[in-house]
Design a protein around this motif. Sequence first.
Motif, mmCIF file in Angstrom:
data_model
loop_
_atom_site.group_PDB
_atom_site.id
_atom_site.type_symbol
_atom_site.label_atom_id
_atom_site.label_comp_id
_atom_site.label_asym_id
_atom_site.label_seq_id
_atom_site.Cartn_x
_atom_site.Cartn_y
_atom_site.Cartn_z
ATOM 1 N N ASP A 143 74.081 7.438 64.365
ATOM 2 C CA ASP A 143 73.195 7.154 65.500
ATOM 3 C C ASP A 143 71.748 7.470 65.160
ATOM 4 N N THR A 144 71.519 8.552 64.413
ATOM 5 C CA THR A 144 70.150 8.905 64.022
ATOM 6 C C THR A 144 69.570 7.861 63.080
ATOM 7 N N PHE A 145 70.378 7.423 62.115
ATOM 8 C CA PHE A 145 69.919 6.406 61.165
ATOM 9 C C PHE A 145 69.552 5.105 61.886
ATOM 10 N N LEU A 146 70.449 4.617 62.742
ATOM 11 C CA LEU A 146 70.174 3.379 63.472
ATOM 12 C C LEU A 146 69.016 3.568 64.455
ATOM 13 N N GLY A 147 68.937 4.753 65.068
ATOM 14 C CA GLY A 147 67.859 5.015 66.018
ATOM 15 C C GLY A 147 66.485 4.970 65.373
ATOM 16 N N LYS A 148 66.370 5.495 64.155
ATOM 17 C CA LYS A 148 65.079 5.460 63.464
ATOM 18 C C LYS A 148 64.683 4.028 63.114
ATOM 19 N N LEU A 149 65.673 3.227 62.711
ATOM 20 C CA LEU A 149 65.386 1.822 62.412
ATOM 21 C C LEU A 149 64.896 1.095 63.659
ATOM 22 N N VAL A 150 65.582 1.288 64.772
ATOM 23 C CA VAL A 150 65.206 0.609 66.016
ATOM 24 C C VAL A 150 63.876 1.126 66.539
ATOM 25 N N GLN A 151 63.627 2.434 66.389
ATOM 26 C CA GLN A 151 62.348 2.986 66.830
ATOM 27 C C GLN A 151 61.189 2.341 66.069
ATOM 28 N N TYR A 152 61.394 2.139 64.760
ATOM 29 C CA TYR A 152 60.357 1.481 63.962
ATOM 30 C C TYR A 152 60.170 0.030 64.397
ATOM 31 N N LEU A 153 61.282 -0.688 64.631
ATOM 32 C CA LEU A 153 61.186 -2.104 64.985
ATOM 33 C C LEU A 153 60.644 -2.319 66.389
ATOM 34 N N ALA A 154 60.926 -1.402 67.310
ATOM 35 C CA ALA A 154 60.499 -1.577 68.700
ATOM 36 C C ALA A 154 59.035 -1.241 68.908
ATOM 37 N N SER A 155 58.417 -0.633 67.923
ATOM 38 C CA SER A 155 56.999 -0.267 68.058
ATOM 39 C C SER A 155 56.114 -1.459 67.722
ATOM 40 N N ASN A 156 55.049 -1.610 68.500
ATOM 41 C CA ASN A 156 54.085 -2.686 68.260
ATOM 42 C C ASN A 156 52.809 -2.179 67.584
ATOM 43 N N LYS A 157 52.845 -0.913 67.151
ATOM 44 C CA LYS A 157 51.657 -0.359 66.508
ATOM 45 C C LYS A 157 51.425 -1.029 65.159
ATOM 46 N N LYS A 158 50.166 -1.277 64.847
ATOM 47 C CA LYS A 158 49.827 -1.827 63.543
ATOM 48 C C LYS A 158 49.985 -0.745 62.483
ATOM 49 N N ARG A 159 50.267 -1.193 61.296
ATOM 50 C CA ARG A 159 50.499 -0.248 60.215
ATOM 51 C C ARG A 159 49.218 0.501 59.880
ATOM 52 N N GLU A 160 49.349 1.817 59.696
ATOM 53 C CA GLU A 160 48.206 2.651 59.387
ATOM 54 C C GLU A 160 48.347 3.210 57.983
ATOM 55 N N ARG A 161 47.213 3.540 57.374
ATOM 56 C CA ARG A 161 47.250 4.054 56.011
ATOM 57 C C ARG A 161 47.704 5.510 55.977
ATOM 58 N N LEU A 162 47.530 6.242 57.073
ATOM 59 C CA LEU A 162 48.001 7.623 57.157
ATOM 60 C C LEU A 162 48.885 7.754 58.390
ATOM 61 N N THR A 163 50.130 8.126 58.177
ATOM 62 C CA THR A 163 51.059 8.339 59.285
ATOM 63 C C THR A 163 51.557 9.777 59.242
ATOM 64 N N VAL A 164 51.770 10.361 60.413
ATOM 65 C CA VAL A 164 52.210 11.752 60.523
ATOM 66 C C VAL A 164 53.441 11.811 61.412
ATOM 67 N N GLY A 165 54.456 12.529 60.955
ATOM 68 C CA GLY A 165 55.670 12.717 61.742
ATOM 69 C C GLY A 165 55.761 14.148 62.263
ATOM 70 N N TYR A 166 55.990 14.301 63.563
ATOM 71 C CA TYR A 166 56.092 15.631 64.167
ATOM 72 C C TYR A 166 56.754 15.514 65.529
ATOM 73 N N GLU A 167 57.216 16.640 66.059
ATOM 74 C CA GLU A 167 57.798 16.703 67.393
ATOM 75 C C GLU A 167 56.747 17.198 68.375
ATOM 76 N N SER A 168 56.905 16.808 69.640
ATOM 77 C CA SER A 168 55.967 17.280 70.662
ATOM 78 C C SER A 168 56.119 18.769 70.920
ATOM 79 N N PHE A 169 57.314 19.285 70.755
ATOM 80 C CA PHE A 169 57.540 20.720 70.921
ATOM 81 C C PHE A 169 58.672 21.167 70.013
ATOM 82 N N TYR A 170 58.626 22.444 69.660
ATOM 83 C CA TYR A 170 59.639 23.054 68.813
ATOM 84 C C TYR A 170 60.122 24.341 69.482
#
Length: 630
Positions: free
Chosen positions: A435-462
């Motif tokens: 589910d995590t693997f498929l969810g990441k693929l769908v999250q990427y495909l469902a986004s309409n953001k243009k590709r950026e040269r610098l991307t950062v991955g993080y959670e809103s809270f920990y």
Amino acid sequence: MLLLIINPKFKQKSYYSEKPILTIAVDNSSSVAELGYDEKVTSILNELKNSKELQNKFEIDAYTFSKELKESDSVNFAGSQTNISKALKDINKLYKDAIAPTILITDGNQTYGNDYQFLSSKIKQPIFPVIAGDTTTYVDLKIDQLNANKYAYLKNKFPVEVIATYTGNETIQTNLILTANGKRLASKALTFSPTDNSKVVNLNVSATKIGVQTLRATLTPLNLEKNTQNNSRYFAVEVIDQKVKIALVSDIIHPDLGALKKSLESNELRGVDILKPNEASSKLNDYQLVILYQPNRKFSEVYQNIKSLEKNTLTITGLQTDWNFLNDIQTSFRKDDLQETEEVQGQLNPNYTNFLIDAIDFSDYPPLENMFGDLEFNVANEVILKQTISGVSTDSPLLATYSDNNIRAAILAGENIWRWRANSFLTQENFIEFDTFLGKLVQYLASNKKRERLTVGYESFYYGNREIQLTAQYFNPSYEFDANVNLTAIIKNKDTDETTTYPMLLNAGFYTVDLNNLPPASYNFTVRAEGKNIRKSGSFKILEFDIEKQFLNADTERLQAIAAKTSGKTFHVNDNSQNIISELINDQRFKTIEKSNEKVVSLIDWKYLLAFIAIFLALEWFLRKYYGLI
């Protein structure tokens, strides 16, 4: 020379004594200090290590453990998690063929891992627990567990489940209160008794504003409570104002449809509608992503609307796909229809860069079925999974993402993906990996953001005591991953205005930085590429929660159980260390063993014979030379 030809052999026998090994494993977690037994643990550890009686009988090896077992006799009681079961398993592996009793100095409180009292069938060595904690039972209220959704929708109510427990001999009353920024959101009166000592409380809280809401659940403390830190628990919910809607379009009935729907809807931020091609055509504008399952000529109008609306797509092909239609209706990829079938497996591409993928061994997953032939792309693409057939890797992609005019798309060349989800459950007893693997693929495909040269991955809270990590990727102007740039993360504490700069380290195609040393607070961050005018900013929050402070007593019952099941004996840290020493010295199971080592030595391997022959050959040559015989 005759002796060398005969080559007689000699036996050499040597004797040596092998002492039993005494393993001392010390709990280095902060709960020992919280219970006030750190000095006593240090004292008894030194007395055991320095005992001449034990040194004469045993080889003494000292270890400390919290999350991991370490070979050390230095304790600071700074561990943030405790895994006793892993420490015992590691010791058992190290000394599985030796006589090696274990002295386990701990409070017995484990924060994660398997229940160590049930390890007796796997542990061959006797365990002698030394209990470092109070065995007296005190009156105590505690929030054992708190369950809440990670996300909620604006103007909706989200549920909060609190499991509260009581230890005591009298009937008491208390209040469970939910607050946010000092404002009371919900409350409920609770009554506990010695027989009714556990409550499951469900509360509903309104999501009133977008963003991360930090809430606190608190049980009103009793007058006689010794530990009130376990009366409260912080948690957070991120409030969003929209839900990703996905259209799953199919003209056939197939188990994959149900598996895809359940997998994607395991995250409440996603909703999936299964539609026929004729009913999907007029509704596509309501969805962020369209999954096209085994397209045929009935999809003609669907493809026209996808093109006019510029929708992102995921195409899944299989045995019932009309490849002649698919080759004609779009130009991004093609495949010759050879009317033959094949079974294919996936091989993960570790260099995929569009989003972070956990290392999954797809070779253990069942094969998918597809039409024979190679998938060819006419646009730029990145392969996630390569095809392997009968264990042989091919250059043909099984799963790949591509883009055309800033529209994101992907194709999976195989059906029966439901088997992959089932395999995830069979091997791990849950669907999380798939589910995590498929969810990441769908999250990427469902986004309409243009590709950026610098991307950062993080959670809103920990949550406290959990891994806190930022990940980043940097691309050159051609959008190729650049592994030579220097990235730094600038972290600012909103409460104290303290700023710290961390270098980000390259690891498996991503730049990462660990922030586990940060205290609970709200933070702003900026990730920048040194020497480039490119940076990315954001914010996150670390919630206060120290699981090691939730304990009031030592877990005597489990320690006594593991001692009884392994033929050991329990002691308390307040006991005289001589009692422990005497027990081990007088135990007839732990004896020094005299062993013999027999070696069979061939004369041809005898180094003195080689020297003997060399000397006499030299002497013979000298004498013959002297008497003129040569």
